[in-house]
Design a protein around this motif. Structure first.
Motif, PDB file in Angstrom:
ATOM      1  N   SER A 104      -4.250  13.289   0.001  1.00  0.00           N
ATOM      2  CA  SER A 104      -4.585  12.963   1.390  1.00  0.00           C
ATOM      3  C   SER A 104      -4.521  11.464   1.623  1.00  0.00           C
ATOM      4  CB  SER A 104      -5.979  13.492   1.738  1.00  0.00           C
ATOM      5  OG  SER A 104      -6.017  14.901   1.649  1.00  0.00           O
ATOM      6  N   SER A 105      -4.985  10.684   0.648  1.00  0.00           N
ATOM      7  CA  SER A 105      -4.954   9.231   0.796  1.00  0.00           C
ATOM      8  C   SER A 105      -3.520   8.712   0.805  1.00  0.00           C
ATOM      9  CB  SER A 105      -5.755   8.553  -0.323  1.00  0.00           C
ATOM     10  OG  SER A 105      -5.122   8.724  -1.577  1.00  0.00           O
ATOM     11  N   LEU A 106      -2.618   9.378   0.063  1.00  0.00           N
ATOM     12  CA  LEU A 106      -1.211   8.980   0.097  1.00  0.00           C
ATOM     13  C   LEU A 106      -0.610   9.224   1.479  1.00  0.00           C
ATOM     14  CD1 LEU A 106       0.137  10.181  -3.369  1.00  0.00           C
ATOM     15  CD2 LEU A 106       0.000   7.834  -2.545  1.00  0.00           C
ATOM     16  N   SER A 107      -1.057  10.271   2.143  1.00  0.00           N
ATOM     17  CA  SER A 107      -0.596  10.512   3.507  1.00  0.00           C
ATOM     18  C   SER A 107      -1.036   9.380   4.427  1.00  0.00           C
ATOM     19  CB  SER A 107      -1.133  11.858   4.013  1.00  0.00           C
ATOM     20  OG  SER A 107      -0.658  12.925   3.224  1.00  0.00           O
ATOM     21  N   PHE A 108      -2.270   8.923   4.244  1.00  0.00           N
ATOM     22  CA  PHE A 108      -2.734   7.774   5.021  1.00  0.00           C
ATOM     23  C   PHE A 108      -1.969   6.513   4.632  1.00  0.00           C
ATOM     24  CE2 PHE A 108      -6.322  10.535   5.873  1.00  0.00           C
ATOM     25  CZ  PHE A 108      -6.643  10.207   7.176  1.00  0.00           C
ATOM     26  N   LEU A 109      -1.642   6.386   3.350  1.00  0.00           N
ATOM     27  CA  LEU A 109      -0.878   5.231   2.878  1.00  0.00           C
ATOM     28  C   LEU A 109       0.481   5.182   3.575  1.00  0.00           C
ATOM     29  CD1 LEU A 109      -0.890   2.856   0.868  1.00  0.00           C
ATOM     30  CD2 LEU A 109       0.151   4.396  -0.804  1.00  0.00           C
ATOM     31  N   ALA A 110       1.120   6.349   3.716  1.00  0.00           N
ATOM     32  CA  ALA A 110       2.408   6.404   4.408  1.00  0.00           C
ATOM     33  C   ALA A 110       2.252   6.002   5.869  1.00  0.00           C
ATOM     34  CB  ALA A 110       2.985   7.820   4.313  1.00  0.00           C
ATOM     35  N   ASN A 111       1.218   6.531   6.506  1.00  0.00           N
ATOM     36  CA  ASN A 111       0.987   6.240   7.914  1.00  0.00           C
ATOM     37  C   ASN A 111       0.743   4.755   8.150  1.00  0.00           C
ATOM     38  OD1 ASN A 111       0.484   6.889  10.681  1.00  0.00           O
ATOM     39  ND2 ASN A 111      -1.696   6.766  10.274  1.00  0.00           N
ATOM     40  N   TYR A 112      -0.131   4.175   7.345  1.00  0.00           N
ATOM     41  CA  TYR A 112      -0.454   2.770   7.539  1.00  0.00           C
ATOM     42  C   TYR A 112       0.624   1.854   6.979  1.00  0.00           C
ATOM     43  CZ  TYR A 112      -5.024   3.920   9.376  1.00  0.00           C
ATOM     44  OH  TYR A 112      -6.036   4.382  10.183  1.00  0.00           O
ATOM     45  N   GLY A 113       1.350   2.322   5.965  1.00  0.00           N
ATOM     46  CA  GLY A 113       2.492   1.544   5.496  1.00  0.00           C
ATOM     47  C   GLY A 113       3.527   1.412   6.597  1.00  0.00           C
ATOM     48  N   ALA A 114       3.753   2.512   7.320  1.00  0.00           N
ATOM     49  CA  ALA A 114       4.655   2.465   8.474  1.00  0.00           C
ATOM     50  C   ALA A 114       4.116   1.517   9.539  1.00  0.00           C
ATOM     51  CB  ALA A 114       4.833   3.867   9.047  1.00  0.00           C
ATOM     52  N   SER A 115       2.784   1.469   9.659  1.00  0.00           N
ATOM     53  CA  SER A 115       2.164   0.589  10.660  1.00  0.00           C
ATOM     54  C   SER A 115       2.333  -0.889  10.322  1.00  0.00           C
ATOM     55  CB  SER A 115       0.670   0.916  10.795  1.00  0.00           C
ATOM     56  OG  SER A 115       0.491   2.231  11.269  1.00  0.00           O
ATOM     57  N   ILE A 116       2.526  -1.206   9.042  1.00  0.00           N
ATOM     58  CA  ILE A 116       2.789  -2.594   8.665  1.00  0.00           C
ATOM     59  C   ILE A 116       4.237  -2.955   8.960  1.00  0.00           C
ATOM     60  CG2 ILE A 116       2.973  -4.221   6.742  1.00  0.00           C
ATOM     61  CD1 ILE A 116       0.736  -2.790   5.364  1.00  0.00           C
ATOM     62  N   ILE A 117       5.137  -2.102   8.512  1.00  0.00           N
ATOM     63  CA  ILE A 117       6.561  -2.423   8.571  1.00  0.00           C
ATOM     64  C   ILE A 117       7.120  -2.252   9.978  1.00  0.00           C
ATOM     65  CG2 ILE A 117       8.833  -1.773   7.675  1.00  0.00           C
ATOM     66  CD1 ILE A 117       7.355  -0.786   5.134  1.00  0.00           C
ATOM     67  N   ALA A 118       6.803  -1.110  10.604  1.00  0.00           N
ATOM     68  CA  ALA A 118       7.455  -0.760  11.861  1.00  0.00           C
ATOM     69  C   ALA A 118       7.182  -1.751  13.004  1.00  0.00           C
ATOM     70  CB  ALA A 118       7.054   0.653  12.277  1.00  0.00           C
ATOM     71  N   PRO A 119       5.922  -2.102  13.311  1.00  0.00           N
ATOM     72  CA  PRO A 119       5.705  -3.020  14.438  1.00  0.00           C
ATOM     73  C   PRO A 119       6.318  -4.397  14.211  1.00  0.00           C
ATOM     74  CG  PRO A 119       3.668  -1.917  13.822  1.00  0.00           C
ATOM     75  CD  PRO A 119       4.652  -1.650  12.740  1.00  0.00           C
ATOM     76  N   THR A 120       6.241  -4.891  12.971  1.00  0.00           N
ATOM     77  CA  THR A 120       6.822  -6.202  12.689  1.00  0.00           C
ATOM     78  C   THR A 120       8.324  -6.179  12.915  1.00  0.00           C
ATOM     79  OG1 THR A 120       5.102  -6.630  11.043  1.00  0.00           O
ATOM     80  CG2 THR A 120       7.069  -7.996  10.951  1.00  0.00           C
ATOM     81  N   LEU A 121       8.991  -5.174  12.338  1.00  0.00           N
ATOM     82  CA  LEU A 121      10.440  -5.062  12.516  1.00  0.00           C
ATOM     83  C   LEU A 121      10.807  -4.811  13.974  1.00  0.00           C
ATOM     84  CD1 LEU A 121      11.651  -2.963   9.443  1.00  0.00           C
ATOM     85  CD2 LEU A 121      12.168  -5.351   9.961  1.00  0.00           C
ATOM     86  N   ALA A 122      10.111  -3.869  14.595  1.00  0.00           N
ATOM     87  CA  ALA A 122      10.435  -3.520  15.978  1.00  0.00           C
ATOM     88  C   ALA A 122      10.162  -4.684  16.922  1.00  0.00           C
ATOM     89  CB  ALA A 122       9.644  -2.291  16.409  1.00  0.00           C
ATOM     90  N   GLY A 123       9.067  -5.434  16.664  1.00  0.00           N
ATOM     91  CA  GLY A 123       8.757  -6.590  17.505  1.00  0.00           C
ATOM     92  C   GLY A 123       9.835  -7.656  17.440  1.00  0.00           C
ATOM     93  N   ILE A 124      10.408  -7.843  16.243  1.00  0.00           N
ATOM     94  CA  ILE A 124      11.485  -8.824  16.074  1.00  0.00           C
ATOM     95  C   ILE A 124      12.803  -8.295  16.624  1.00  0.00           C
ATOM     96  CG2 ILE A 124      12.872 -10.067  14.358  1.00  0.00           C
ATOM     97  CD1 ILE A 124      10.364 -10.097  12.571  1.00  0.00           C
TER      98      ILE A 124
END
Length: 420
Positions: free
Chosen positions: A133-153
């Motif tokens: 379950s924690s790995l599922s959260f890791l995926a979700n929040y990992g996406a939250s680190i990468i995606a907004p930064t990339l998408a914002g740029i």
């Protein structure tokens, strides 16, 4: 957990692409409307079909091949993304197109998530449930680190169309890894007489299962109240930041990345640690920590407050979420998890939808006007929050965060939940 991690990696790639598309659509809708209600409606149309279809989805997950259902979910999401991309590049994209796509995607995403959650219990022993379950959260929040930064740029460089194209590429990774993983299927009880009465029994099974177990019912009530209060704030999150920063997509992306970093750290710790032995304590303490952090976030007016407050808030969600999920996985038999988890999803999402429906109108018609210079709330809260664009949403966000804290305190006061 080797096969599960392989599956998890593919889904993580897909989540990063989807999060980038969601970020791009958020900016596009806000630039088109400047209304919190428009963004809240996007979340609403995503959630509504989940409520309507969840009981049927639960039956499908218990009766059909879970790997096949997950593949269908990825394929439909890819097709919808392609449709949005074609509408955008032909200059025909309108907000109602996005709402329809969100509703259709919500149906299949509900089935996919239920299949994914139910697959955990068949892929590994109970001692690894919290880690999975924690790995599922890791995926979700990992996406939250990468995606907004990339998408914002990338938003100003390649626009929404380029971001949608990247999302399409991530779906191929998800489907490819899913094909290579074996997901055990639990025994399926045969039904020699599929009558209308039996169908009604199937649809109501999850509700009856939970009601007959008071500790599960108390847990469901607690988490539903939590998500009701949480999603009032969630509907205001992006428009509040954009309004208070002059539509600065990079600042929003930076804060979302801080959310991802906090979530990744929390998920990593739970993944290594395995979670608290008394899982209910992890659940309630995580609620309290999230509520306190969000209260601080609401009163912030600069990155120096927003980033650490958001980091601390997100740090708590893997703890409360993995503890909650582990309790359900341990207390519900694998062969009925599809129907029981579907009932859980219906109740939680109904609470979420009510929060989303009231958040936008309250912000646009009550709190925002009241926090403008001369407004009836500006004299009270203006010295703390300031006045002007976004301050009404900040006040409502603070009230929703206080609600999270009160749910946690109420959970500790409820002996049935605390000792269940």
């Amino acid at each position: 957990m080797q096969k599960f991690i392989q599956l998890w990696l593919g889904q993580t790639a897909s989540m990063i692409g989807s999060a980038m598309s969601a970020f791009a659509l958020t900016i596009w809708i806000w630039e088109s409307t400047s209304q919190a209600t428009a963004l809240a409606l996007l979340m609403f149309f995503t959630q509504l079909p989940r409520i309507l279809l969840a009981p049927v989805a639960g039956i499908l997950v218990d009766r059909w091949n879970r790997k096949f259902l997950m593949a269908i979910g990825d394929a439909v999401s890819a097709l919808l993304t392609l449709t949005i991309l074609l509408l955008y590049i032909s200059h025909n994209l309108q907000i109602w197109h996005i709402y329809i796509a969100a509703a259709i995607n919500g149906i299949f995403d509900q089935i996919q998530q239920l299949a994914y959650s139910a697959a955990i219990a068949t892929m590994m022993p109970e001692k690894h449930y919290s880690r999975a379950s924690s790995l599922s959260f890791l995926a979700n929040y990992g996406a939250s680190i990468i995606a907004p930064t990339l998408a914002g740029i990338l938003y100003s460089a390649i626009g929404p169309g380029g971001i949608f194209t990247i999302n399409l590429a991530t779906f191929t990774i998800a489907i490819g890894t899913l094909v290579c993983v074996k997901i055990p299927q639990p025994a399926i009880a045969s039904n020699p007489q599929p009558t209308r009465f039996h169908l009604l029994q199937e649809l109501s099974f999850g509700f009856r299962y939970i009601v007959e177990r008071p500790s599960l019912l108390a847990l469901l009530v607690s988490v539903s109240l939590f998500w009701f209060a949480h999603d009032i704030g969630a509907a205001l999150y992006s428009p509040m930041i954009l309004a208070r920063t002059g539509n600065n997509a990079r600042i929003l992306g930076t804060i979302l990345s801080a959310a991802g970093a906090g979530g990744v750290l929390g998920a990593s710790i739970v993944s290594i640690w395995g979670g608290p032995k008394r899982r209910i304590r992890g659940f309630l303490l995580g609620m309290a920590g999230a509520g306190l952090s969000k209260i601080v976030f609401a009163f912030g007016q600069a990155l120096s407050i927003w980033i650490p407050a958001q980091f601390c808030s997100s740090f708590n969600f893997p703890i409360l979420g993995s503890s909650n999920e582990a309790i359900w996985l341990a207390k519900v038999a694998p062969e009925v998890q599809g129907r029981v988890f579907a009932t859980r999803a219906v109740i939680m999402q109904l609470a979420s939808v009510i929060g989303l429906l009231i958040a936008g109108p309250l912000a646009d018609r009550v709190f925002e006007p009241a926090m403008q210079p001369g407004g009836f709330l500006a004299a009270i809260f203006g010295p703390i929050l300031g006045t002007g664009a976004g301050t009404g949403m900040a006040l409502l966000y603070a009230i929703s965060a206080l609600g999270l804290l009160l749910v946690a305190v109420g959970g500790y006061a409820c002996r049935l939940l605390r000792d269940g």
